[in-house]
Every structure is written in structure tokens, then in C-alpha cells.
Scaffold this active site. Structure first.
Site, short mmCIF file in Angstrom:
data_model
loop_
_atom_site.label_atom_id
_atom_site.label_comp_id
_atom_site.label_asym_id
_atom_site.label_seq_id
_atom_site.Cartn_x
_atom_site.Cartn_y
_atom_site.Cartn_z
N LYS A 171 47.47 29.78 37.67
CA LYS A 171 47.01 30.00 39.04
C LYS A 171 47.47 28.85 39.92
O LYS A 171 47.40 27.68 39.52
CB LYS A 171 45.49 30.11 39.04
CG LYS A 171 44.85 30.49 40.37
CD LYS A 171 43.35 30.65 40.20
CE LYS A 171 42.66 31.14 41.46
NZ LYS A 171 41.22 31.37 41.25
N SER A 248 39.85 35.51 42.92
CA SER A 248 41.06 34.95 43.49
C SER A 248 42.16 34.70 42.46
O SER A 248 43.27 34.30 42.82
CB SER A 248 40.71 33.65 44.20
OG SER A 248 40.19 32.70 43.28
N SER A 272 35.89 34.75 40.18
CA SER A 272 37.33 34.87 40.37
C SER A 272 38.15 35.03 39.09
O SER A 272 39.35 35.24 39.15
CB SER A 272 37.86 33.66 41.15
OG SER A 272 37.46 33.74 42.49
#
Length: 529
Positions: A171, A248, A272
Site C-alpha cells: 500500500k 483504503s 481499510s
């Protein structure tokens, strides 16, 4: 016959006549496609529930689902027909397979295969498959990739480590030496320094023998659970075509679900990891708060931020967790709690799937408190932390942030010191009470309040889904407990059919690896993935 799309060479088997009107229909269809004439395109596809359309993103079933997808995609890339291969099907002359070779304006070659049938109203498509030229990199999913981007740090581990052969989608919040952190925002990326070291959460995976496939996209500053990014686009959800991937940790989830990486390294503040795991049919673990180092990780809300992982199988997730956290010292008993008031915030279809999925599993009811009150405490503390972390930059770059993220930061900016202080006091009270209620037992709840919403859902619908999902997800944040999303349920998808839905297990702090083992047993007992 249409004049906008020139007639390409048409090839048929020797001695076979071209079905009357078919090529004209194909050309008219292409004209409508290039003009994004949705009404005309709808008319060219056969009515009914059995019409098919597939591409690399997945299969859509039924005229209505295809029409809904078409209305939301914003048109197709411009192209011209290079040639048509026509193969009549059967002896009636009323069906034909058409393979169109197309030249996209952006280069390369693509193919479109369609089964056309002739009825009283003319030729229509009963089934279609589209193959576009493969992009060098799907920038909706990846910011940068390599083969590998970063090799394992230990040659011995690369050959025989516990994660040897595994590939990581990192990420875009973690430092990777030699690269910048982009945080899902191009303006932030342009100003970011090149990292002079690697985040320990990344380094630990490399030391166990995994390699980095690439740095994957995230929702801006990780301040969302939808998975859409105003700057880079929405990563595809291969298990719910036309659906959001969840955020996310959207890029890592999409990369793992589509087979481009085997481990998604993400973060989970308010869901997330768990929400994208639920939407894309993955195993996802939010670790115990503080169990994995957050050094060299761009924060959203330090009070709740955790590191987490996404995988396609429990075995890989277990191997990752053991490599980072060690073998579990105890096993968790299969002793489960369910809060009916909390489950009730989910959509009715999710409530039904949750109840049906747990049929035969003994659970005890528990009342954790008013979901709205619990979430409000979480929301205020998270917002205050987020503004403290990123508010100065957002203030200095007012036009650099997408509308949804900007709205959340505007709310965060309005939190007063008195509100924050009161919320932190309430957080301590809630945590003590929740710990007393939960003890060493495992709380079961849906991982999200719905299956993946449509990429075409309006802001009001997304806000409704987000609000309900965050009420489910905030319990783990308030208590600092680990939470595991197990891909073992399903609910109606954005364009018909079933889509993945996770069952969430929230366990005692420090029970991360044992929680995975318990999740495996539960999935096996209930027929999960």
C-alpha cells in the site's frame, strides 16, 4: 448501412454466404458504441436474464445488469474495426458468431467476440466477450511495479524462507527504500522525498523470503472505505464486476484478488483491510493495535492505525502472520458472541446472509451499546488524529484533494479541543466496558454493511453504506483488538448475482494467529472459501 464506421474486410468460410443484414447491424452497433449511445446499445443486446457480457473485469449476466454497467462506464475507448470473421451457427441463417479485430486509438489490437441472433426486430447480441490490449501497468491498481520491484533481502530466505515465492503489493503509505510515498495523491507524491529506508512491516516480509511486486494505490490519505480515487481511478473488483473494491487498501486488494500479487500489505484504521477483503472475496487481517511496527508508515489516525494483510487463502495469511508475529501461544475456544443491534445496521440482505451463514453455530447474544454512540466516539478521535497528521498539508493545498476526501478533512478541521478531549475520555470508558463484555470470546459480525456497491453509486448511497460499515468496523478500533475477515458469505452484487461478503471475527488482543486458525475451522465447518 451506417456511414460512420467504414466496412472492414469480412471473412467467411468458403462457399458460405454472408447472413443478410448482419454486417450492417455490427457496424451500426460500433457507431453506437463510439458515440456512447446507451439507448441504442441497450437495444442491440437481447432482452432477458440470460444475455452475457464478459471482459477481463468479469462476467455480467442479464440485459439489465449489462445496461446498468454500460450507463456507468462513461463510454468505451475509441477504436476502428480492422476485420470481421463471421461464422454462421446452425442451418437457419438466423445466428452467427462474429469475431471483430479492433484497432484502439491508443495502439495495439483488441478483439470482440459476439453471438448475434436474428429475431422479428432484427439482429441482436446474445453473448459478447471483449479483449482489450493489455496495459503495461494498470495505474488504477499500481503506482509502480517491477519483476520484482524489490527482491527478498536474504538469498537463503528467498529460496527456503517461510514466504519464499510470495509477492507483495505494498500500500502506498509505507516507505520502500529508493521510492516515494504517494498516499493516493499526485501532489503529495510530487513533494515527497525519496525514502532512505524501508518500513519494518515491509522489511519483515522481505526477510521471510517474499518479494515486492509493486507499490499499490490507496484511497487518498487512507481516509475512505470505498476504494475510489479521484486522481487515479477505481481499481477493478474481479469478484464483483462493476463493483467498488473497498478502501483504503484498494490497490493491494485488487492486485491480490486478480492474481497479480499473493500478499497485500495494507493498513486498517476503520476497516481499510476488512472492507476490501469483504468486497473482493479475500482473507484479511487487521492486527492487534501496536503488534506490528508502524515506523515509516504515513499515519491517518495514530490512535487506531494498524498494519494488516490481504491474501487469497488462509494458508498464506497464516504464514504471513506467523512470520511477523510468531506462533500462537494459545488456541482460541470456539466461543462466539453476536450483538443483534450491531448486526442490524447492515443491509437486510447482509443480515439474512449472516444469519443463514451461522445456522448451526452456537452463539450467545451480547449488547455492546448504542452503535451510533460508539461510532461517534471513534469518529471524533479519528478525525482529530487525521487533521493533526495531514491538516496542515491539506490547508496548504486546497485544490489538490478529491471532493470526498476534502469533505472529510473539512469535518475533521472543525473538531474542537473540547470535543476531542470528551471523545478520548469516552473512548477509555467504552474500551473498559467492551473488554469486560467480550473477555476472551470472539465477536462475530458482517465485515461490511453490504456487498460491494456499484462504481456508479451516487454520493448519498456511498455515504449511507460508509456510515453503516464504519459502525460495524469501529468495535475493533475502539478496543485495539485484531479482526479477521473470512470470505465465506455472499450477498446480492451491484449488477445482479452473488458477490462476496466477509464474516468478521474480532478476538482478544494478541490472538491474531490463533484467530486465523479459528477462522479456518469456522470456514471449513460452514463451507467457506
Amino acid at each position: 448501412m451506417s456511414g460512420a464506421q467504414p466496412r472492414p474486410p469480412v471473412h467467411l468460410p468458403d462457399g458460405v454466404a454472408e447472413p443478410a443484414g448482419l454486417v450492417d447491424a455490427v457496424l451500426a452497433y460500433e457507431d453506437a458504441l463510439m458515440a456512447d449511445d446507451v439507448a441504442a446499445l441497450d437495444a442491440f443486446f437481447a432482452p432477458g436474464p440470460d444475455t452475457l457480457r464478459g471482459d477481463a473485469a468479469g462476467l455480467l449476466l442479464g440485459h439489465d445488469a449489462i445496461a446498468a454497467f454500460r450507463r456507468g462506464r462513461g463510454g468505451a475507448p475509441q477504436r476502428t474495426l480492422v476485420r470481421l470473421e463471421v461464422r454462421p451457427v446452425g442451418s437457419s441463417g438466423d445466428a452467427a458468431l462474429v469475431v471483430a479485430v479492433v484497432a484502439p486509438l491508443g495502439g495495439g489490437r483488441g478483439q470482440q467476440t459476439q453471438l448475434w441472433v436474428r429475431g422479428a426486430g432484427g439482429w441482436v447480441v446474445e453473448a459478447a466477450h471483449v479483449s482489450a490490449p493489455a496495459p503495461a501497468i494498470d495505474t488504477r491498481v499500481w503506482r509502480v511495479v517491477g519483476a520484482p520491484l524489490v527482491a527478498p533481502s536474504d538469498p537463503v530466505a528467498a529460496a527456503s524462507g517461510s514466504l519464499a515465492g510470495e509477492t507483495i503489493a505494498v500500500k502506498d503509505l509505507f516507505d520502500v527504500e529508493g521510492f516515494r510515498v504517494g498516499a493516493g495523491n499526485p501532489s503529495w507524491l510530487a513533494e515527497a522525498p525519496v525514502a532512505d529506508g524501508t518500513a519494518p512491516a515491509v522489511a519483515a516480509l522481505l526477510a521471510a523470503g517474499a518479494s515486492i511486486r509493486g507499490i499499490a494505490q490507496t484511497d487518498e490519505f487512507a481516509y475512505s472505505v470505498a476504494g475510489a480515487n479521484a486522481h487515479y481511478g477505481t481499481p477493478p473488483n474481479p469478484l464483483a464486476p462493476g463493483g467498488l473494491p473497498g478502501g483504503s487498501s484498494s490497490g493491494p486488494a485488487s492486485a491480490v484478488a486478480s492474481g497479480q500479487a499473493s500478499i497485500g500489505l495494507g493498513t486498517d484504521t476503520a476497516g481499510s483491510v476488512r472492507v476490501p477483503a469483504s468486497y473482493t472475496g479475500l482473507w484479511g487481517l487487521r492486527t492487534t493495535h501496536g503488534a506490528v511496527s508502524r515506523e515509516r508508515l504515513l499515519p491517518l489516525a495514530d490512535t487506531f492505525d494498524t498494519v494488516g494483510w490481504l491474501t487469497r487463502s488462509a494458508a498464506v495469511l497464516r504464514a504471513v502472520a506467523i512470520a511477523i508475529l510468531g506462533e500462537p501461544s494459545v488456541e482460541l475456544a470456539a466461543s462466539f458472541l453476536v450483538d443483534p443491534a450491531l448486526v442490524a445496521v447492515a443491509d437486510s440482505a447482509v443480515q439474512l446472509a449472516f444469519s443463514a451463514g451461522l445456522a448451526g453455530i452456537p452463539v450467545d447474544p451480547v449488547g455492546l451499546g448504542d452503535p451510533d454512540e460508539l461510532f461517534e466516539t471513534f469518529r471524533v478521535v479519528q478525525a482529530a488524529d487525521a487533521w493533526r497528521a495531514d491538516g496542515a498539508w491539506v490547508t496548504a493545498h486546497p485544490d489538490a484533494v478529491g471532493a470526498g476526501t476534502a469533505a472529510r478533512f473539512a469535518i475533521a478541521a472543525a473538531i474542537t479541543p473540547q470535543q476531542e478531549s470528551a471523545a478520548r475520555a469516552a473512548l477509555a470508558t467504552h474500551r473498559a466496558r467492551l473488554d469486560a463484555l467480550l473477555g476472551d470470546r470472539v465477536l462475530l459480525l458482517p465485515s461490511a454493511s453490504s456487498a460491494a456497491p456499484s462504481t456508479t453509486a451516487d454520493s448519498a448511497e456511498l455515504d449511507r453504506v460508509r456510515a453503516a460499515t464504519l459502525r460495524l468496523c469501529c468495535i475493533a478500533g475502539l478496543t485495539g483488538r485484531p479482526a479477521l475477515s473470512v470470505p465465506m458469505l455472499s450477498a446480492p452484487g451491484p449488477f445482479g448475482g452473488d458477490a462476496p461478503l466477509g464474516l468478521c471475527l474480532v478476538g482478544p488482543r494478541g490472538s491474531d494467529v490463533a484467530l486465523i486458525a479459528l477462522g479456518e475451522k469456522l470456514a471449513a465447518a460452514l463451507g467457506g472459501r
